[in-house]
Structures are given as C-alpha cells and as structure tokens.
Design a protein around this motif. Structure first.
Motif, PDB file in Angstrom:
ATOM      1  N   UNK A  69      18.041   4.047  -8.355  1.00 40.54           N
ATOM      2  CA  UNK A  69      19.096   3.080  -8.072  1.00 40.54           C
ATOM      3  C   UNK A  69      20.247   3.720  -7.306  1.00 40.54           C
ATOM      4  N   UNK A  70      20.456   4.995  -7.573  1.00 41.65           N
ATOM      5  CA  UNK A  70      21.589   5.710  -6.972  1.00 41.65           C
ATOM      6  C   UNK A  70      21.274   6.280  -5.600  1.00 41.65           C
ATOM      7  N   UNK A  71      20.075   6.840  -5.431  1.00 40.52           N
ATOM      8  CA  UNK A  71      19.702   7.529  -4.203  1.00 40.52           C
ATOM      9  C   UNK A  71      18.905   6.636  -3.254  1.00 40.52           C
ATOM     10  N   UNK A  72      18.847   7.050  -2.002  1.00 39.52           N
ATOM     11  CA  UNK A  72      18.105   6.295  -0.990  1.00 39.52           C
ATOM     12  C   UNK A  72      17.015   7.112  -0.296  1.00 39.52           C
ATOM     13  N   UNK A  73      17.030   8.433  -0.493  1.00 36.34           N
ATOM     14  CA  UNK A  73      16.082   9.291   0.222  1.00 36.34           C
ATOM     15  C   UNK A  73      14.631   8.920  -0.071  1.00 36.34           C
ATOM     16  N   UNK A  74      14.349   8.514  -1.299  1.00 31.18           N
ATOM     17  CA  UNK A  74      12.976   8.195  -1.686  1.00 31.18           C
ATOM     18  C   UNK A  74      12.400   7.022  -0.892  1.00 31.18           C
ATOM     19  N   UNK A  75      13.270   6.168  -0.370  1.00 32.36           N
ATOM     20  CA  UNK A  75      12.812   5.012   0.408  1.00 32.36           C
ATOM     21  C   UNK A  75      12.131   5.429   1.705  1.00 32.36           C
ATOM     22  N   UNK A  76      12.486   6.608   2.208  1.00 33.87           N
ATOM     23  CA  UNK A  76      11.893   7.089   3.458  1.00 33.87           C
ATOM     24  C   UNK A  76      10.407   7.379   3.299  1.00 33.87           C
ATOM     25  N   UNK A  77       9.949   7.537   2.066  1.00 31.58           N
ATOM     26  CA  UNK A  77       8.528   7.746   1.810  1.00 31.58           C
ATOM     27  C   UNK A  77       7.740   6.443   1.831  1.00 31.58           C
ATOM     28  N   UNK A  78       8.455   5.340   1.922  1.00 31.19           N
ATOM     29  CA  UNK A  78       7.807   4.028   1.915  1.00 31.19           C
ATOM     30  C   UNK A  78       7.800   3.391   3.300  1.00 31.19           C
ATOM     31  N   UNK A  79       8.932   3.464   4.002  1.00 29.74           N
ATOM     32  CA  UNK A  79       8.989   2.851   5.318  1.00 29.74           C
ATOM     33  C   UNK A  79      10.314   3.121   5.999  1.00 29.74           C
ATOM     34  N   UNK A  80      10.479   2.526   7.165  1.00 35.81           N
ATOM     35  CA  UNK A  80      11.713   2.664   7.922  1.00 35.81           C
ATOM     36  C   UNK A  80      12.748   1.693   7.364  1.00 35.81           C
ATOM     37  N   UNK A  81      13.847   2.226   6.877  1.00 33.12           N
ATOM     38  CA  UNK A  81      14.864   1.426   6.199  1.00 33.12           C
ATOM     39  C   UNK A  81      15.969   1.020   7.167  1.00 33.12           C
TER      40      UNK A  81
ATOM     41  N   UNK B 293       0.834  -1.207   0.000  1.00 33.62           N
ATOM     42  CA  UNK B 293       0.000   0.000   0.000  1.00 33.62           C
ATOM     43  C   UNK B 293       0.866   1.254   0.000  1.00 33.62           C
ATOM     44  N   UNK B 294       1.939   1.234   0.792  1.00 38.29           N
ATOM     45  CA  UNK B 294       2.833   2.396   0.859  1.00 38.29           C
ATOM     46  C   UNK B 294       3.574   2.604  -0.463  1.00 38.29           C
ATOM     47  N   UNK B 295       3.976   1.518  -1.111  1.00 35.13           N
ATOM     48  CA  UNK B 295       4.648   1.612  -2.404  1.00 35.13           C
ATOM     49  C   UNK B 295       3.672   2.130  -3.461  1.00 35.13           C
ATOM     50  N   UNK B 296       2.438   1.659  -3.393  1.00 34.02           N
ATOM     51  CA  UNK B 296       1.418   2.144  -4.328  1.00 34.02           C
ATOM     52  C   UNK B 296       1.224   3.652  -4.174  1.00 34.02           C
ATOM     53  N   UNK B 297       1.062   4.118  -2.938  1.00 35.18           N
ATOM     54  CA  UNK B 297       0.854   5.551  -2.693  1.00 35.18           C
ATOM     55  C   UNK B 297       2.071   6.372  -3.097  1.00 35.18           C
ATOM     56  N   UNK B 298       3.268   5.822  -2.844  1.00 37.91           N
ATOM     57  CA  UNK B 298       4.497   6.514  -3.252  1.00 37.91           C
ATOM     58  C   UNK B 298       4.546   6.670  -4.763  1.00 37.91           C
ATOM     59  N   UNK B 299       4.297   5.575  -5.495  1.00 31.03           N
ATOM     60  CA  UNK B 299       4.336   5.623  -6.947  1.00 31.03           C
ATOM     61  C   UNK B 299       3.249   6.503  -7.532  1.00 31.03           C
ATOM     62  N   UNK B 300       2.089   6.521  -6.886  1.00 26.68           N
ATOM     63  CA  UNK B 300       0.969   7.323  -7.368  1.00 26.68           C
ATOM     64  C   UNK B 300       1.295   8.804  -7.337  1.00 26.68           C
ATOM     65  N   UNK B 301       2.103   9.212  -6.376  1.00 25.75           N
ATOM     66  CA  UNK B 301       2.429  10.623  -6.203  1.00 25.75           C
ATOM     67  C   UNK B 301       3.739  11.041  -6.861  1.00 25.75           C
ATOM     68  N   UNK B 302       4.367  10.126  -7.593  1.00 28.37           N
ATOM     69  CA  UNK B 302       5.607  10.429  -8.304  1.00 28.37           C
ATOM     70  C   UNK B 302       5.339  10.399  -9.798  1.00 28.37           C
TER      71      UNK B 302
END
Length: 208
Positions: free
Chosen positions: A58-70, A11-20
C-alpha cells in the motif's frame, strides 16, 4: 480498448504473486468475476490480495513495475473503509488492489466465513495455501437492497425535499461550495428513489 489488456494483466499479476513469498492468495472480485451481469470493455480489475506484508504494497510503488507500465497510482479506501491502491496502467487499464493481512484469511478459513462481497462473484487467481477455494461460495447472489416500505419512502422523500430547499438557499447566499456538497447528498437520495422505482416496475429481484 479490448479485454485482452486485462487478460495480459491477470497473467502478469499471477506471475508476480507466484514469485513473491509474502503473497499467499489473490482473488478477482467485482464485475470481472460476476456471472449474472457480465463485465464490458470498460470494467476495471478488482483484486483482493492476502499478504504477510500488506502495508508495504500500500505504501510503495516499485512492485508495480513488475506487473506493467504504470501511468499513475495512489492509496485510497473502499466504501467500507478498507485500504486499497488504485492503479492506472498503460492503455487505460485500471486495477484496484485491496490488500489484507494473511491473518484475516486464516480467520475466515478457520471460522468457515466468506466475505460478503464474494457472494456477488469471485474468481481464484492464485492460491498458495491449498485452502483458498473455501472462500468461493457454492452459489452467488445479489446483495440485499433497502426494501421499499411506506415509511422508508416518506423518510427519503422528506429528506430530499428538505435538502433541495437547503441547496437553493445556499446558492442564493453564493455559498457554492456548501451547495455543491449538499447537492451530492440530494443525488444519493434521488438515486435511492430511482432504484425503488426500477424495482417497482421490474420486480424486487431486479438488479440495480
């Protein structure tokens, strides 16, 4: 660990992709998309994502914070050499993000081609193109395996015997690192023979 953590991640990945804007399509593949061999609580989440800017993700990691705790993440490659990002989220949830450029999606849609891996199982998580469903096969099938023939068996058996003796020699020479590397090759050959034995007992269509 229960499957609910993966349901939340989806669900979090869906919402992240929907807003990008640069994310056009997201597919779930692997064991969590299969019907013939259902996933279990230890199955990770494999994703194929078509984007206008795959290199950034692939290069950055900041976007992962919009999905969950890494917990950790790093760039890697699939068995076929495709770049991917492996991510470990909280509670031990592992996600494999395989990013592809949108041009590859356009090529597949216009040529009526379906990625080979999709035939094993695929689910649509997000589609902004309106045509993404075309990559969903009408029928799923198991991948073709190396057929067992006398020639193939003798070839693998001879390679295994040769490699096993080579490993033993390297151990006697105290070349442990070389022995370790060649031992992995021995195990791959042994795995092939085990697969053939399983199919000989259970039938050629047996899924190994």
């Amino acid at each position: 660990m229960t499957n609910s953590i993966y349901e939340i991640l989806e669900e979090q990945i869906y919402n992240w992709g929907l807003n990008k804007e640069e994310i056009l399509s997201i597919y779930i593949v692997g064991s969590r998309a299969r019907e013939d061999k259902p996933f279990d609580e230890y199955s990770d989440l494999d994703l194929v994502i078509f984007s206008t800017n795959p290199d950034y993700y692939l290069r950055e990691n900041k976007w992962l914070l919009n999905i969950g705790i890494v917990m950790t993440s790093f760039a890697f490659q699939t068995d076929h050499g495709d770049p991917e990002k492996l991510v470990l989220f909280e509670q031990g949830a592992q996600d494999d993000f395989l990013f592809k450029h949108i041009s590859e999606l356009d090529h597949l849609l216009h040529s009526d081609k379906i990625p080979t891996g999709f035939y094993r199982g695929v689910k649509m998580l997000l589609d902004k193109t309106g045509y993404g469903q075309k990559l969903i096969p009408e029928k799923f099938s198991r991948p073709e395996n190396n057929l067992l023939t006398q020639e193939a068996y003798l070839h693998v058996n001879n390679m295994f015997c040769f490699a096993s003796l080579y490993v033993a020699k390297q151990i006697l020479r105290n070349e442990i690192w070389i022995a370790n590397q060649r031992d992995k090759e021995c195990k791959q050959l042994l795995l092939q023979m085990i697969e053939w034995q399983a199919k000989a007992v259970n039938g050629e269509t047996y899924d190994t």
